[in-house]
Enzyme design. Structure first.
Site, PDB file in Angstrom:
ATOM      1  N   HIS A  39      12.239   3.908   8.246  1.00 56.22           N
ATOM      2  CA  HIS A  39      13.202   4.192   9.258  1.00 56.22           C
ATOM      3  C   HIS A  39      13.878   3.117   9.613  1.00 56.22           C
ATOM      4  O   HIS A  39      13.885   2.347   9.975  1.00 56.22           O
ATOM      5  CB  HIS A  39      12.450   5.006  10.776  1.00 56.22           C
ATOM      6  CG  HIS A  39      11.580   6.019  10.316  1.00 56.22           C
ATOM      7  ND1 HIS A  39      11.033   6.971  11.280  1.00 56.22           N
ATOM      8  CD2 HIS A  39      11.150   6.599   9.260  1.00 56.22           C
ATOM      9  CE1 HIS A  39      10.393   7.738  10.971  1.00 56.22           C
ATOM     10  NE2 HIS A  39      10.209   7.843   9.589  1.00 56.22           N
ATOM     11  N   GLU A  48      15.591   2.312  12.538  1.00 53.28           N
ATOM     12  CA  GLU A  48      15.214   1.307  13.714  1.00 53.28           C
ATOM     13  C   GLU A  48      14.094   0.663  13.519  1.00 53.28           C
ATOM     14  O   GLU A  48      14.009  -0.592  13.851  1.00 53.28           O
ATOM     15  CB  GLU A  48      15.149   2.166  15.041  1.00 53.28           C
ATOM     16  CG  GLU A  48      13.934   3.297  14.996  1.00 53.28           C
ATOM     17  CD  GLU A  48      14.231   4.721  14.403  1.00 53.28           C
ATOM     18  OE1 GLU A  48      15.217   4.704  13.518  1.00 53.28           O
ATOM     19  OE2 GLU A  48      13.839   5.641  15.020  1.00 53.28           O
ATOM     20  N   CYS A  65      11.232   8.446  16.617  1.00 55.12           N
ATOM     21  CA  CYS A  65       9.810   9.396  16.685  1.00 55.12           C
ATOM     22  C   CYS A  65       8.832   8.505  17.206  1.00 55.12           C
ATOM     23  O   CYS A  65       8.935   7.261  17.599  1.00 55.12           O
ATOM     24  CB  CYS A  65       9.613   9.272  15.102  1.00 55.12           C
ATOM     25  SG  CYS A  65       9.110   8.020  14.299  1.00 55.12           S
ATOM     26  N   CYS A 103       8.296   4.959  15.655  1.00 53.67           N
ATOM     27  CA  CYS A 103       9.506   3.809  16.024  1.00 53.67           C
ATOM     28  C   CYS A 103       9.497   3.750  17.507  1.00 53.67           C
ATOM     29  O   CYS A 103       9.415   2.428  17.886  1.00 53.67           O
ATOM     30  CB  CYS A 103      10.619   4.327  15.604  1.00 53.67           C
ATOM     31  SG  CYS A 103      10.773   4.293  13.717  1.00 53.67           S
TER      32      CYS A 103
END
Length: 167
Positions: free
Chosen positions: A64, A66, A94, A97
């Site tokens: 992801h 981030e 999410c 993260c």
């Protein structure tokens, strides 16, 4: 620079992801060291990491935007604590993260579009504000949210169209 300026950088990263065939999500980490005693800035804020989604490219479930940007930031600072950092991301993080943000002790997360299916910073969960945890952090939602949401909508519309044309 403003939150909108940094979010535009994250949007640039999202566009890079899209060019790679990835879901267009981008992130930027900004570091602004603060004197803990006075709470005054010790230096000008600076971008220390930027990343885009790379899950498909790297076959990595943690790919992801981030998550990757925070790992870069930790490497840049040579520390696992990202105190003094703000993470800008085009889609609400999410659980994974948001959990990393908690563990890394970020100061703040700014996101664009809310995520009704997996949002963990206010939409479905509120990891950032859960006082049962040993660290909470500030969030600023919906910065350039319409633009961030449109990137995702148009990406998935094109993807659906390709699938229907192929069948």
């Amino acid at each position: 620079m403003t939150d909108e300026d940094y979010m535009r950088m994250a949007i640039d990263e999202a566009r890079r992801a899209e060019q790679l065939g990835e879901v267009p999500i981008g992130a930027v980490v900004v570091y602004e060291p603060i004197d803990p005693a006075t709470r005054r800035p010790l230096a000008e804020p600076r971008v220390i990491a930027r990343a885009c989604n790379l899950r498909e490219t790297t076959k990595d479930p943690a790919g992801h935007a981030e998550f990757l940007a925070m790992k870069q930031a930790a490497s840049e600072l040579d520390a696992w604590r990202l105190t003094g950092c703000t993470v800008y991301v085009t889609l609400e993080p999410c659980i994974m993260c948001a959990g990393l943000m908690h563990q890394a002790r970020i100061d703040r997360c700014v996101y664009g579009a809310a995520d009704p299916k997996a949002g963990a910073l206010g939409t479905l969960y509120a990891i950032h504000a859960d006082e049962r945890l040993n660290h909470t952090f500030e969030t600023t939602p919906h910065i350039l949210g319409d633009e961030c949401a449109e990137l995702l909508r148009s990406f998935f519309a094109r993807r659906r169209k390709k699938r229907t044309e192929a069948s």
